[in-house]
Design an enzyme around this catalytic site. Structure first.
Site, mmCIF file in Angstrom:
data_model
loop_
_atom_site.group_PDB
_atom_site.id
_atom_site.type_symbol
_atom_site.label_atom_id
_atom_site.label_comp_id
_atom_site.label_asym_id
_atom_site.label_seq_id
_atom_site.Cartn_x
_atom_site.Cartn_y
_atom_site.Cartn_z
ATOM 1 C CG ASP A 46 -1.792 -1.242 1.303
ATOM 2 O OD1 ASP A 46 -2.013 -1.850 0.249
ATOM 3 O OD2 ASP A 46 -2.249 -1.610 2.398
ATOM 4 C CD GLU A 48 -2.468 -12.048 -6.149
ATOM 5 O OE1 GLU A 48 -1.542 -12.877 -6.225
ATOM 6 O OE2 GLU A 48 -2.737 -11.449 -5.111
HETATM 7 N N1 SAH Z 1 1.294 -8.595 -3.017
HETATM 8 C C1 SAH Z 1 -0.027 -8.684 -3.638
HETATM 9 C C2 SAH Z 1 -1.043 -7.771 -2.960
HETATM 10 C C3 SAH Z 1 -0.714 -6.316 -2.987
HETATM 11 S S1 SAH Z 1 -1.907 -5.305 -2.094
HETATM 12 C C4 SAH Z 1 0.120 -8.364 -5.107
HETATM 13 O O1 SAH Z 1 1.130 -7.804 -5.501
HETATM 14 O O2 SAH Z 1 -0.797 -8.679 -5.866
HETATM 15 C C5 SAH Z 1 -1.058 -5.152 -0.537
HETATM 16 C C6 SAH Z 1 -1.396 -6.312 0.410
HETATM 17 O O3 SAH Z 1 -0.607 -6.132 1.575
HETATM 18 C C7 SAH Z 1 -2.843 -6.336 0.862
HETATM 19 O O4 SAH Z 1 -3.355 -7.648 0.738
HETATM 20 C C8 SAH Z 1 -2.786 -5.875 2.316
HETATM 21 O O5 SAH Z 1 -3.813 -6.435 3.111
HETATM 22 C C9 SAH Z 1 -1.413 -6.343 2.725
HETATM 23 N N2 SAH Z 1 -0.803 -5.535 3.788
HETATM 24 C C10 SAH Z 1 -0.752 -4.187 3.818
HETATM 25 N N3 SAH Z 1 -0.118 -3.756 4.934
HETATM 26 C C11 SAH Z 1 0.256 -4.871 5.611
HETATM 27 C C12 SAH Z 1 0.930 -5.078 6.846
HETATM 28 N N4 SAH Z 1 1.326 -4.046 7.588
HETATM 29 N N5 SAH Z 1 1.150 -6.340 7.245
HETATM 30 C C13 SAH Z 1 0.721 -7.397 6.501
HETATM 31 N N6 SAH Z 1 0.062 -7.248 5.321
HETATM 32 C C14 SAH Z 1 -0.175 -6.019 4.872
#
Ligand code: SAH
Length: 219
Positions: free
Chosen positions: A119, A194
């Site tokens: 994020d 994804e």
């Molecule tokens: N890596 C995947 C998803 C990206 S979206 C891809 O590239 O398709 C980012 C993901 O990180 C989300 O599923 C969110 O829930 C998770 N996420 C965000 N902050 C996090 C944190 N502090 N600890 C664990 N997961 C986290």
């Protein structure tokens, strides 16, 4: 990653309990039954990357971390099906936040950490939530073995620029960086996530950097 609340989420997760870490790990050797390298993905989403990597490299053990349980449920089910079909057993999941990892993972036990499409938290007031903020880098330093590597992929130029600054401030050694991964010399063997597939299908460039944690002078 947002999604509608899953029906029977708890039951579905319980059915994958063999692949879930729910207590602090005493040692990865005990968890996986071997002394192989350990790679951790933080924010694994629906699990395409970790499943793809685990298939590509069955000699590496993977721990995927995801804070949203309904999202992790999908990744767990995907991994369970893939592992059962291939007869390998090199993936585990942890449902929880990156900031709690020092309570779960033994110190200096990890070879590589992946951050994929984390994020971006673009608002200035949210800087500390970015997974490449220096506070998180300190956590990764505790988890990684001496010389361990952090690998970042993102479509978000703001997060990428910020991450490079944080890596530099933390004194990390740059192994590579590119603002167009798919058209670079590092494209070969790249396993897409994804988000990566969605963004690159829309014609967006993928940024990536690999950095190594070396001992700080005062350590
Ligand atoms: N890596 C995947 C998803 C990206 S979206 C891809 O590239 O398709 C980012 C993901 O990180 C989300 O599923 C969110 O829930 C998770 N996420 C965000 N902050 C996090 C944190 N502090 N600890 C664990 N997961 C986290």
């Amino acid at each position: 990653m947002r999604m509608r609340k899953k029906k029977n989420g708890e039951k579905r997760i319980a059915a994958c309990a063999a692949y879930l870490v729910s207590e602090p790990i005493t040692s990865f050797a005990e968890l996986f039954g071997n002394e192989r390298e350990v790679h951790v993905e933080i924010g694994c989403g629906k699990g395409n990357f970790v499943c793809g990597m685990a298939e590509k490299d069955p000699e590496v053990n993977f721990l995927a971390v995801e804070k949203v349980s309904d999202v992790c449920c999908i990744a767990l089910e995907k991994a369970k099906a893939a592992l059962e079909a291939s007869g390998t057993d090199n993936v585990r999941f942890y449902i929880g936040d990156a900031n709690s990892l020092c309570d779960i993972i033994p110190p200096h036990s990890v070879d590589c950490i992946y951050l994929n499409f984390s994020d971006p938290w673009p608002k200035k007031g949210h800087t500390k939530r970015r997974l490449t903020y220096r506070g998180f880098l300190e956590i990764y330093r505790k988890l990684l073995k001496e010389g361990g590597v952090l690998k970042l992929k993102t479509d978000n130029v703001g997060l990428f620029d910020f991450s490079l600054e944080e890596f530099e401030a933390e004194g990390l050694e740059f192994l590579m960086q590119t603002r167009d991964l798919h058209h670079s010399e590092y494209a070969e063997g790249n396993v897409m996530t994804e988000y990566e597939k969605n963004f690159s299908d829309k014609g967006m460039n993928i940024c990536s950097a690999h950095v190594r944690f070396i001992k700080k002078e005062n350590e």
